[in-house]
Design an enzyme around this catalytic site. Structure first.
Site, PDB file in Angstrom:
ATOM      1  N   THR A 169       3.207  -3.166   7.784  1.00  0.00           N
ATOM      2  CA  THR A 169       2.035  -2.319   7.983  1.00  0.00           C
ATOM      3  C   THR A 169       2.086  -1.581   9.319  1.00  0.00           C
ATOM      4  O   THR A 169       2.702  -2.070  10.277  1.00  0.00           O
ATOM      5  CB  THR A 169       0.763  -3.199   7.949  1.00  0.00           C
ATOM      6  N   ASP A 170       1.410  -0.445   9.390  1.00  0.00           N
ATOM      7  CA  ASP A 170       1.315   0.271  10.668  1.00  0.00           C
ATOM      8  C   ASP A 170       0.418  -0.476  11.663  1.00  0.00           C
ATOM      9  O   ASP A 170       0.409  -0.166  12.854  1.00  0.00           O
ATOM     10  CB  ASP A 170       0.799   1.702  10.459  1.00  0.00           C
ATOM     11  N   GLU A 171      -0.331  -1.476  11.182  1.00  0.00           N
ATOM     12  CA  GLU A 171      -1.276  -2.170  12.058  1.00  0.00           C
ATOM     13  C   GLU A 171      -0.563  -2.974  13.148  1.00  0.00           C
ATOM     14  O   GLU A 171      -1.171  -3.363  14.138  1.00  0.00           O
ATOM     15  CB  GLU A 171      -2.217  -3.053  11.231  1.00  0.00           C
ATOM     16  N   TYR A 184      -4.264 -10.775  11.056  1.00  0.00           N
ATOM     17  CA  TYR A 184      -3.407 -10.188  10.006  1.00  0.00           C
ATOM     18  C   TYR A 184      -2.241  -9.431  10.635  1.00  0.00           C
ATOM     19  O   TYR A 184      -1.067  -9.691  10.322  1.00  0.00           O
ATOM     20  CB  TYR A 184      -4.228  -9.253   9.106  1.00  0.00           C
ATOM     21  N   LYS A 203       1.891 -10.103  10.594  1.00  0.00           N
ATOM     22  CA  LYS A 203       2.882  -9.146  10.072  1.00  0.00           C
ATOM     23  C   LYS A 203       3.877  -8.761  11.180  1.00  0.00           C
ATOM     24  O   LYS A 203       5.072  -8.602  10.932  1.00  0.00           O
ATOM     25  CB  LYS A 203       2.187  -7.890   9.520  1.00  0.00           C
TER      26      LYS A 203
HETATM   27  P1  NAD Z   1      -2.334  -7.812  -2.124  1.00  0.00           P
HETATM   28  O1  NAD Z   1      -3.191  -8.766  -1.357  1.00  0.00           O
HETATM   29  O2  NAD Z   1      -2.957  -6.927  -3.150  1.00  0.00           O
HETATM   30  O3  NAD Z   1      -1.166  -8.614  -2.876  1.00  0.00           O
HETATM   31  C1  NAD Z   1      -0.471  -9.649  -2.259  1.00  0.00           C
HETATM   32  C2  NAD Z   1       0.278 -10.419  -3.349  1.00  0.00           C
HETATM   33  O4  NAD Z   1       1.011 -11.482  -2.715  1.00  0.00           O
HETATM   34  C3  NAD Z   1      -0.652 -11.073  -4.387  1.00  0.00           C
HETATM   35  O5  NAD Z   1      -0.166 -10.847  -5.679  1.00  0.00           O
HETATM   36  C4  NAD Z   1      -0.593 -12.560  -4.023  1.00  0.00           C
HETATM   37  O6  NAD Z   1      -0.799 -13.403  -5.149  1.00  0.00           O
HETATM   38  C5  NAD Z   1       0.802 -12.688  -3.440  1.00  0.00           C
HETATM   39  N1  NAD Z   1       0.902 -13.819  -2.521  1.00  0.00           N
HETATM   40  C6  NAD Z   1       0.059 -14.116  -1.498  1.00  0.00           C
HETATM   41  N2  NAD Z   1       0.463 -15.263  -0.890  1.00  0.00           N
HETATM   42  C7  NAD Z   1       1.596 -15.653  -1.521  1.00  0.00           C
HETATM   43  C8  NAD Z   1       2.485 -16.749  -1.343  1.00  0.00           C
HETATM   44  N3  NAD Z   1       2.271 -17.678  -0.387  1.00  0.00           N
HETATM   45  N4  NAD Z   1       3.554 -16.860  -2.143  1.00  0.00           N
HETATM   46  C9  NAD Z   1       3.775 -15.927  -3.123  1.00  0.00           C
HETATM   47  N5  NAD Z   1       2.960 -14.887  -3.355  1.00  0.00           N
HETATM   48  C10 NAD Z   1       1.879 -14.751  -2.557  1.00  0.00           C
HETATM   49  O7  NAD Z   1      -1.570  -6.972  -1.019  1.00  0.00           O
HETATM   50  P2  NAD Z   1      -1.097  -5.452  -1.038  1.00  0.00           P
HETATM   51  O8  NAD Z   1      -2.189  -4.606  -0.524  1.00  0.00           O
HETATM   52  O9  NAD Z   1      -0.469  -5.146  -2.328  1.00  0.00           O
HETATM   53  O10 NAD Z   1       0.028  -5.514   0.095  1.00  0.00           O
HETATM   54  C11 NAD Z   1       1.378  -5.831  -0.239  1.00  0.00           C
HETATM   55  C12 NAD Z   1       2.218  -5.822   1.023  1.00  0.00           C
HETATM   56  O11 NAD Z   1       2.160  -4.531   1.626  1.00  0.00           O
HETATM   57  C13 NAD Z   1       1.736  -6.801   2.082  1.00  0.00           C
HETATM   58  O12 NAD Z   1       2.878  -7.366   2.693  1.00  0.00           O
HETATM   59  C14 NAD Z   1       0.970  -5.948   3.069  1.00  0.00           C
HETATM   60  O13 NAD Z   1       1.022  -6.494   4.366  1.00  0.00           O
HETATM   61  C15 NAD Z   1       1.728  -4.644   2.977  1.00  0.00           C
HETATM   62  N6  NAD Z   1       0.935  -3.424   3.263  1.00  0.00           N
HETATM   63  C16 NAD Z   1      -0.265  -3.206   2.629  1.00  0.00           C
HETATM   64  C17 NAD Z   1      -0.961  -2.023   2.885  1.00  0.00           C
HETATM   65  C18 NAD Z   1      -2.253  -1.709   2.165  1.00  0.00           C
HETATM   66  O14 NAD Z   1      -2.880  -0.680   2.461  1.00  0.00           O
HETATM   67  N7  NAD Z   1      -2.699  -2.499   1.203  1.00  0.00           N
HETATM   68  C19 NAD Z   1      -0.451  -1.089   3.789  1.00  0.00           C
HETATM   69  C20 NAD Z   1       0.780  -1.365   4.429  1.00  0.00           C
HETATM   70  C21 NAD Z   1       1.466  -2.534   4.147  1.00  0.00           C
HETATM   71  P1  TYD Z   2      -9.748  -2.042   4.874  1.00  0.00           P
HETATM   72  O1  TYD Z   2      -9.733  -1.397   3.515  1.00  0.00           O
HETATM   73  O2  TYD Z   2     -10.155  -3.469   4.976  1.00  0.00           O
HETATM   74  O3  TYD Z   2      -8.315  -1.804   5.499  1.00  0.00           O
HETATM   75  P2  TYD Z   2      -7.779  -2.073   7.043  1.00  0.00           P
HETATM   76  O4  TYD Z   2      -8.799  -2.855   7.760  1.00  0.00           O
HETATM   77  O5  TYD Z   2      -6.528  -2.841   6.812  1.00  0.00           O
HETATM   78  O6  TYD Z   2      -7.561  -0.714   7.617  1.00  0.00           O
HETATM   79  O7  TYD Z   2     -10.724  -1.199   5.799  1.00  0.00           O
HETATM   80  C1  TYD Z   2     -10.540   0.194   5.989  1.00  0.00           C
HETATM   81  C2  TYD Z   2     -11.573   0.655   7.005  1.00  0.00           C
HETATM   82  O8  TYD Z   2     -12.880   0.519   6.435  1.00  0.00           O
HETATM   83  C3  TYD Z   2     -11.592  -0.189   8.279  1.00  0.00           C
HETATM   84  O9  TYD Z   2     -11.877   0.662   9.387  1.00  0.00           O
HETATM   85  C4  TYD Z   2     -12.744  -1.156   8.052  1.00  0.00           C
HETATM   86  C5  TYD Z   2     -13.707  -0.346   7.221  1.00  0.00           C
HETATM   87  N1  TYD Z   2     -14.553  -1.109   6.273  1.00  0.00           N
HETATM   88  C6  TYD Z   2     -15.948  -0.919   6.258  1.00  0.00           C
HETATM   89  O10 TYD Z   2     -16.505  -0.121   7.031  1.00  0.00           O
HETATM   90  N2  TYD Z   2     -16.682  -1.624   5.353  1.00  0.00           N
HETATM   91  C7  TYD Z   2     -16.116  -2.531   4.503  1.00  0.00           C
HETATM   92  O11 TYD Z   2     -16.851  -3.178   3.699  1.00  0.00           O
HETATM   93  C8  TYD Z   2     -14.697  -2.706   4.525  1.00  0.00           C
HETATM   94  C9  TYD Z   2     -14.016  -3.689   3.613  1.00  0.00           C
HETATM   95  C10 TYD Z   2     -13.954  -1.976   5.435  1.00  0.00           C
END
Ligand code: NAD
Ligand code: TYD
Length: 350
Positions: free
Chosen positions: A133-135, A158, A162
């Protein structure tokens, strides 16, 4: 069947993972795609209903913290590559339960790296690709962008977990020559996202006429990318990215939370046939998230210049598609918001 390659995708039943699994299963019939997932609250096999019967797809339910289970899996299959997405992914949950994040995101990643190190005698053509993630870069002020060369400055449990796993991945590259790649992506949106993240949460709450919680003043900025574009970028990096490199992935698409929520309200009112301004009345400012990062924004010039990546979809179009998907997939939404969801929601917001 005889496959050209066997690729392990972890977290393939989650939001982004399911898009990556679907893409690779459909595009590469010569690959065997093995999806490993623990099926936590965020994992859902219904996300893959359209490809479960494909001959080049297998599913294994396993926790990446289960070392023996991983050993057995790596003995059963001879993996050519690992695309690692399994993680605890929600910042708010990391604030209330950081340990789970360290276990899955750090220890789980270490376990996978160890199996690759043990099994990959011949490193030719192997790849351990960590989806990050960019975070990890921290928080920006009003100016500037995250570049691959920025130093890490994670600020939530989180992002700290990461960042830690990214460091381990690089360390295994340097120390043991495991062929590693990392990408750090901005916020994703699209179908199959669990409605705890901002966009699907707001859509679901408008649908149910519930308050729309905005943390703080709603001034925080995120850079949104359509999930299928992220899956395209992952495919590109897995096949064409250079070993040992990091690629930032982003949408050049910054939105303040409040502007994004207002736009979603207007799209939903139009789709639901509500009077203008109806959903905006549900907006409720709530206590800010602890340590809330102000702004994320990606400089994606490396992946653009080196690999020719460009987001394919304009945000307004992607958002319309996403809203349509949630409105047309009531069963999915009802399914994932049954059980513990209401408990989480009530505890978190009240
Ligand atoms: P998500 O929470 O939707 O999915 C995570 C998946 O991992 C789920 O299917 C869960 O069952 C599985 N999982 C969790 N713990 C596990 C374990 N101990 N063993 C096996 N499987 C396990 O997450 P996402 O949003 O699809 O993110 C996927 C990846 O991309 C993550 O690594 C996240 O850090 C990264 N990422 C997400 C975003 C975003 O915007 N969602 C952006 C950048 C990077
Ligand atoms: P989120 O979707 O949780 O992603 P991330 O925190 O990883 O960027 O949140 C996106 C933005 O929205 C973040 O600035 C937090 C804000 N947010 C709210 O204002 N209300 C909410 O209920 C949630 C879940 C997030």
């Amino acid at each position: 069947m005889n496959f050209k390659k066997t690729i392990l995708i972890t977290g393939g039943a989650g939001f982004i993972g399911s898009h990556v699994v679907r893409k690779l299963v459909k595009k590469y019939s010569e690959y065997h795609i093995v999806n490993l997932d623990k099926l936590t609250y965020a994992g859902n096999l219904n996300n893959l209903h359209d490809i479960v019967d494909k001959p080049n797809y297998s599913f294994i339910q396993l926790d990446i913290c289960n070392e023996q289970g991983l050993k057995d899996l790596f003995n059963q299959f001879s993996f050519d590559g690992v695309i690692h997405l399994a993680a605890e992914s929600h910042v708010d949950r990391s604030i209330t339960n950081p340990k789970e994040f360290v276990l899955t995101n750090v220890v789980g990643t270490l376990n996978l790296l160890n199996e690759c190190k043990l099994k990959w005698d011949d490193l030719d053509d192997k790849c351990f690709y960590h989806i990050s993630t960019d975070e990890v870069y921290g928080s920006l002020g009003e100016e500037g962008y995250f570049e691959e060369t920025n130093s890490y400055d994670p600020r939530s449990p989180y992002s700290a977990s990461k960042a830690s796993s990214d460091h381990l991945v690089r360390a295994y590259g340097h120390t043991y020559n495991v062929p590693v790649k990392i990408s750090n992506c901005s916020n994703n949106y699209g179908s199959f996202q669990f409605p705890e993240k901002l966009i699907p949460l707001i859509i679901n709450n408008i649908k149910n006429k519930k308050p729309l919680p905005i943390y703080g003043k709603g001034e925080n900025v995120r850079d949104w990318l359509w999930v299928e574009d992220h899956a395209n970028a992952i495919d590109l990096i897995y096949h064409k990215g250079r070993v040992g490199e990091t690629y930032n992935i982003g949408g050049h698409n910054e939105w303040q939370n409040i502007d994004l929520v207002n736009l979603l309200c207007d799209i939903m009112d139009r789709k639901l046939g509500n009077p203008d301004g109806e959903s905006r009345k549900l907006i409720t400012y709530v206590k800010d998230r602890a340590g809330h990062d102000l702004r994320y924004a990606i400089d994606a010039s490396k992946i653009e210049n080196e690999l020719g990546f460009k987001p394919s979809v304009k945000f307004e179009e992607g958002l319309e598609n996403t809203v349509d998907w949630y409105l047309n997939n009531n069963n999915w939404l009802n399914d994932v918001t049954s059980g513990n969801y209401q408990h989480y929601y009530d505890n978190h917001y009240n």
